[in-house]
Design a protein around this motif. Sequence first.
Motif, PDB file in Angstrom:
ATOM      1  N   LEU A  67       0.834  -1.197   0.000  1.00 24.43           N
ATOM      2  CA  LEU A  67       0.000   0.000   0.000  1.00 24.43           C
ATOM      3  C   LEU A  67       0.870   1.248   0.000  1.00 24.43           C
ATOM      4  N   ALA A  68       0.300   2.359  -0.415  1.00 22.92           N
ATOM      5  CA  ALA A  68       1.056   3.597  -0.602  1.00 22.92           C
ATOM      6  C   ALA A  68       1.568   4.197   0.699  1.00 22.92           C
ATOM      7  N   ASP A  69       0.936   3.920   1.813  1.00 18.19           N
ATOM      8  CA  ASP A  69       1.305   4.580   3.066  1.00 18.19           C
ATOM      9  C   ASP A  69       2.169   3.723   3.988  1.00 18.19           C
ATOM     10  N   GLY A  70       2.779   2.661   3.464  1.00 20.58           N
ATOM     11  CA  GLY A  70       3.664   1.842   4.281  1.00 20.58           C
ATOM     12  C   GLY A  70       3.006   0.637   4.921  1.00 20.58           C
ATOM     13  N   LYS A  71       1.697   0.549   4.866  1.00 17.26           N
ATOM     14  CA  LYS A  71       1.017  -0.625   5.395  1.00 17.26           C
ATOM     15  C   LYS A  71       1.022  -1.718   4.335  1.00 17.26           C
ATOM     16  N   THR A  72       0.647  -2.913   4.755  1.00 19.93           N
ATOM     17  CA  THR A  72       0.530  -4.044   3.846  1.00 19.93           C
ATOM     18  C   THR A  72      -0.889  -4.566   3.922  1.00 19.93           C
ATOM     19  N   GLY A  73      -1.485  -4.789   2.777  1.00 20.93           N
ATOM     20  CA  GLY A  73      -2.799  -5.410   2.727  1.00 20.93           C
ATOM     21  C   GLY A  73      -2.634  -6.922   2.636  1.00 20.93           C
ATOM     22  N   PHE A  74      -3.631  -7.645   3.115  1.00 20.97           N
ATOM     23  CA  PHE A  74      -3.577  -9.102   3.116  1.00 20.97           C
ATOM     24  C   PHE A  74      -4.962  -9.637   2.823  1.00 20.97           C
ATOM     25  N   ILE A  75      -5.057 -10.541   1.869  1.00 20.25           N
ATOM     26  CA  ILE A  75      -6.314 -11.229   1.571  1.00 20.25           C
ATOM     27  C   ILE A  75      -6.023 -12.719   1.565  1.00 20.25           C
ATOM     28  N   GLN A  76      -6.848 -13.469   2.290  1.00 19.12           N
ATOM     29  CA  GLN A  76      -6.708 -14.911   2.315  1.00 19.12           C
ATOM     30  C   GLN A  76      -8.051 -15.545   2.036  1.00 19.12           C
ATOM     31  N   SER A  77      -8.065 -16.539   1.157  1.00 17.24           N
ATOM     32  CA  SER A  77      -9.289 -17.273   0.851  1.00 17.24           C
ATOM     33  C   SER A  77      -9.499 -18.356   1.891  1.00 17.24           C
ATOM     34  N   MET A  78     -10.726 -18.419   2.369  1.00 19.77           N
ATOM     35  CA  MET A  78     -11.124 -19.463   3.303  1.00 19.77           C
ATOM     36  C   MET A  78     -12.413 -20.063   2.763  1.00 19.77           C
ATOM     37  N   GLY A  79     -12.261 -21.091   1.963  1.00 16.84           N
ATOM     38  CA  GLY A  79     -13.425 -21.663   1.291  1.00 16.84           C
ATOM     39  C   GLY A  79     -13.892 -20.708   0.203  1.00 16.84           C
ATOM     40  N   LEU A 130       9.932  -7.568   3.312  1.00 12.29           N
ATOM     41  CA  LEU A 130      10.280  -6.158   3.502  1.00 12.29           C
ATOM     42  C   LEU A 130       9.038  -5.319   3.773  1.00 12.29           C
ATOM     43  N   TRP A 131       7.958  -5.589   3.059  1.00 15.50           N
ATOM     44  CA  TRP A 131       6.710  -4.852   3.302  1.00 15.50           C
ATOM     45  C   TRP A 131       6.231  -5.077   4.727  1.00 15.50           C
ATOM     46  N   LEU A 132       6.275  -6.330   5.172  1.00 13.69           N
ATOM     47  CA  LEU A 132       5.755  -6.671   6.495  1.00 13.69           C
ATOM     48  C   LEU A 132       6.629  -6.131   7.619  1.00 13.69           C
ATOM     49  N   CYS A 133       7.909  -6.027   7.367  1.00 11.32           N
ATOM     50  CA  CYS A 133       8.828  -5.521   8.400  1.00 11.32           C
ATOM     51  C   CYS A 133       8.930  -4.006   8.402  1.00 11.32           C
ATOM     52  N   GLY A 134       8.342  -3.350   7.413  1.00 13.55           N
ATOM     53  CA  GLY A 134       8.286  -1.899   7.426  1.00 13.55           C
ATOM     54  C   GLY A 134       9.432  -1.202   6.745  1.00 13.55           C
ATOM     55  N   SER A 135      10.224  -1.902   5.975  1.00  7.80           N
ATOM     56  CA  SER A 135      11.291  -1.237   5.240  1.00  7.80           C
ATOM     57  C   SER A 135      11.261  -1.722   3.806  1.00  7.80           C
ATOM     58  N   PHE A 136      11.397  -0.801   2.888  1.00  7.49           N
ATOM     59  CA  PHE A 136      11.341  -1.147   1.479  1.00  7.49           C
ATOM     60  C   PHE A 136      12.392  -0.345   0.744  1.00  7.49           C
TER      61      PHE A 136
END
Length: 152
Positions: A67-79, A130-136
Amino acid sequence: MSLGALVVVVAFAVILLIGVVHYTGGSRGNSGRDHGEVILEFARAYPGEAIRSVTMTKDGNASFLRLADGKTGFIQSMGRHQVARLILPGDVSVQPVEDQPGLHIEFHESTLKGGDYLFASAEDAAEVSLWLCGSFAMATSELEQPEADGNA
């Protein structure tokens, strides 16, 4: 109605039901998911977030969005359902998966259980970590070499 006729009618009804489910797409898996579908699903859950890039796991069941502001989006399928989350730097613990291009992710303050997420390449796994740890940082194929006298 005789017992034999009843068995034939029930068998025919079961076969008809299986055919209807198959032809209406109910038996289709998530293997057809693409980046566009993931972006639309995430935008439905978080309409104000600007997405820069998407990296999907090898099986297509989970996607990580830069994401543009340093956060990370996550989508997981469950069924047949998807879970969408925003991950702030430090909200997860990340470790490499041994002998495979993947990450073992533990979600701290969440009901998501985490686990191993395998990617198509080691580069994809490194980028998501890198996205998840906050450095890119953008990597280049050419590294600057110091000159012989020590001046760069």
